[in-house]
Design an enzyme around this catalytic site. Structure first.
Site, PDB file in Angstrom:
ATOM      1  N   TRP A   1       0.802  -1.226   0.000  1.00 14.55           N
ATOM      2  CA  TRP A   1       0.000   0.000   0.000  1.00 14.55           C
ATOM      3  C   TRP A   1       0.830   1.269   0.000  1.00 14.55           C
ATOM      4  O   TRP A   1       0.294   2.349  -0.235  1.00 14.55           O
ATOM      5  CB  TRP A   1      -0.908   0.016   1.230  1.00 14.55           C
ATOM      6  CG  TRP A   1      -0.210  -0.363   2.499  1.00 14.55           C
ATOM      7  CD1 TRP A   1      -0.266  -1.576   3.130  1.00 14.55           C
ATOM      8  CD2 TRP A   1       0.671   0.455   3.291  1.00 14.55           C
ATOM      9  NE1 TRP A   1       0.530  -1.563   4.256  1.00 14.55           N
ATOM     10  CE2 TRP A   1       1.118  -0.324   4.378  1.00 14.55           C
ATOM     11  CE3 TRP A   1       1.117   1.775   3.181  1.00 14.55           C
ATOM     12  CZ2 TRP A   1       1.993   0.151   5.347  1.00 14.55           C
ATOM     13  CZ3 TRP A   1       1.999   2.265   4.144  1.00 14.55           C
ATOM     14  CH2 TRP A   1       2.429   1.460   5.209  1.00 14.55           C
TER      15      TRP A   1
ATOM     16  N   GLU B   1      10.933  -7.803  -3.653  1.00 17.69           N
ATOM     17  CA  GLU B   1      11.489  -6.573  -3.078  1.00 17.69           C
ATOM     18  C   GLU B   1      10.856  -6.437  -1.715  1.00 17.69           C
ATOM     19  O   GLU B   1       9.671  -6.153  -1.589  1.00 17.69           O
ATOM     20  CB  GLU B   1      11.182  -5.365  -3.975  1.00 17.69           C
ATOM     21  CG  GLU B   1      11.992  -4.123  -3.582  1.00 17.69           C
ATOM     22  CD  GLU B   1      11.266  -3.223  -2.599  1.00 17.69           C
ATOM     23  OE1 GLU B   1      11.588  -3.320  -1.388  1.00 17.69           O
ATOM     24  OE2 GLU B   1      10.402  -2.457  -3.011  1.00 17.69           O
TER      25      GLU B   1
ATOM     26  N   CYS C   1      10.381   1.526   1.879  1.00 18.10           N
ATOM     27  CA  CYS C   1      11.433   0.524   2.057  1.00 18.10           C
ATOM     28  C   CYS C   1      12.814   1.155   1.928  1.00 18.10           C
ATOM     29  O   CYS C   1      13.756   0.762   2.611  1.00 18.10           O
ATOM     30  CB  CYS C   1      11.275  -0.596   1.035  1.00 18.10           C
ATOM     31  SG  CYS C   1       9.757  -1.549   1.230  1.00 18.10           S
TER      32      CYS C   1
END
Length: 463
Positions: free
Chosen positions: A136, A234, A268
């Protein structure tokens, strides 16, 4: 987790969606299979025209789609607009360059002769139906960076998006449809995470790509491995931001704030661990803390807001646990460390700087997915590199130094998929993106990303 749009700034459930049943999933798998049979035969020119059309649709609907993302997951509206624009740019990048990236390759003549062939070439052919399991936090960009290269290679896509961004998922499906893509080329699956395994195992699905948590990556990779299907992962990151004495400290501080709180700290590749040389530690930490304290937290739909809410209630709870554990073990919250006063309806958390963090604390090894920074003091480059690598993750890194030898040392020794000098880690269509260790495997974007979901075929002719 229900498939629903819940505004994280207010906690209000705005719309709930009924998950697709088995019959609906079967219908979409059949459509995808039929679409691939025809789409694989289209020319690069035809695919490029379609992808440029999708980019035009994003441009035309930029404000509406940006607002949808902000309402669903809380990113500041300015960042949401930038994300839509970035997606359109990536689509055009692949539309322009895919023919060259996927052009036939010709081995050296001497090697061809040595093999006994009259000619040899390497051709890139599409694999088929690619399932994308997406998160998200960048609900449009994460999808487009898979979809643009996959579609240009002649594959078709199925999207299982995060359960809290269904409106964004359906909007992107509509964008591709209205751009003229044949039925079945790109479809959203509104399904629960428990249904993902069955889709991966379906014979019509050729490969899977996932961006998300380490746990989700392990589950998807295990199923794909059992089915002997290609996967790209990932996963998380706990990226180091290293500041050495030759750095421009003022520039490093300014970048550090953006690098930590981009997307409300839920990225990330956000810098999370700030590793600062003793010579500049005091100046950096003081200025960094001041800037973090001054950030404007509030309604993400307001232009002046710099940090919005966490995307989910559970995400904030997880972040609070990490901070509480660190403080209980002796860390110091130089700023933040709590929810903002008077903002009880949404899932807000103050930008936070922690010092005195030790390896015994959970936050030293776990990813802090929110606006919380840990700052470490080191005595030399050896200690900085060792600390940068003291994490199960290896997505990217940012190093601030003007010393060329220090730069080369960091390129050689930092365990990450990227090393950015005197700047913030970012993704760009032209450069490969991905990590090592528990940050996953495979690469997205650039020529590497478009090759991931291709059948690399050797064509050998005797005459």
């Amino acid at each position: 987790m229900a498939i629903a749009t819940v505004n994280p700034a207010t906690g209000e459930t705005m719309e709930t969606f009924v998950p697709y049943d088995d019959a609906a999933v079967e219908q979409r798998l059949a459509l995808a299979e039929a679409a691939f049979a025809a789409f694989r035969l289209t020319s690069f020119e035809e695919r490029a025209a379609l992808l440029r059309g999708a980019a035009d649709r994003l441009d035309a609907e930029l404000e509406e789609i940006a607002r949808t993302m902000t309402i669903e997951m809380g990113k500041p509206i300015g960042a949401a607009r930038a994300e839509v624009a970035k997606c359109a740019k990536a689509m055009r990048w692949y539309a322009d360059r895919a023919p060259g990236l996927l052009a036939d390759e010709h081995p050296e003549a001497a090697d061809v002769a040595d093999s006994g062939a009259a000619s040899v070439l390497v051709r890139y052919r599409p694999l088929g139906v690619v399932l994308a399991v997406m998160p998200w936090n960048f609900p449009l960009w994460q999808v487009v960076r898979f979809a643009a290269p996959a579609l240009m290679a002649g594959n078709v896509g199925l999207l299982k998006h995060a359960s809290n961004v269904p409106r964004t998922a359906l909007a992107l499906e509509r964008v591709f449809r209205e751009a003229g893509y044949p039925q079945g080329c790109f479809q959203t699956l509104l399904i629960d995470s428990k249904a993902v395994e069955g889709v991966i195992r379906d014979r019509r699905v050729a490969a899977v790509t996932l961006t998300g948590s380490e746990g989700a990556g392990r589950s998807v990779a295990a199923v794909a491995g059992d089915e002997v299907k290609k996967s790209v992962l990932e996963l998380g990151g706990s990226d180091p931001f290293v500041v050495l004495p030759s750095a421009d400290v003022a520039a490093a501080v300014k970048c550090a704030v953006t690098a930590r709180v981009q997307n409300n700290g839920q990225s990330c590749i956000a810098a999370k661990r700030f590793i600062v040389h003793a010579e500049v530690y005091t100046a950096f930490t003081a200025a960094f803390t001041d800037r973090m304290r001054e950030l404007r937290v509030g309604d993400p739909l307001l232009e002046e807001t710099e940090v919005g809410p966490l995307a989910t209630r559970q995400g904030r709870a997880d972040l609070e646990e990490l901070v509480s554990d660190a403080v209980a073990e002796g860390a110091v919250a130089e700023c933040g460390g709590s929810r903002p006063e008077g903002m009880d309806d949404g899932w807000f958390y103050l930008p936070t700087v922690l010092t005195g963090v030790t390896p015994q604390m959970r936050i030293h090894h776990e990813e802090a997915f929110g606006p919380v920074a840990t700052v470490y003091r080191v005595e030399d480059l050896d200690e900085a590199v060792a600390l940068a690598n003291d994490t199960p993750f290896g997505l990217s890194s940012s190093v601030w130094t003007n010393d060329v030898q220090e730069q080369e040392r960091c390129v050689r020794d930092i365990e990450a998929g990227g090393v950015f000098f005197n700047g913030m880690t970012a993704s760009h269509p032209a450069f490969p993106f991905g990590g090592v260790k528990r940050s996953g495997y495979g690469r997205e974007l650039s020529d590497h990303g478009i090759h991931e979901f291709c059948n690399v075929t050797t064509v050998w002719r005797a005459r």
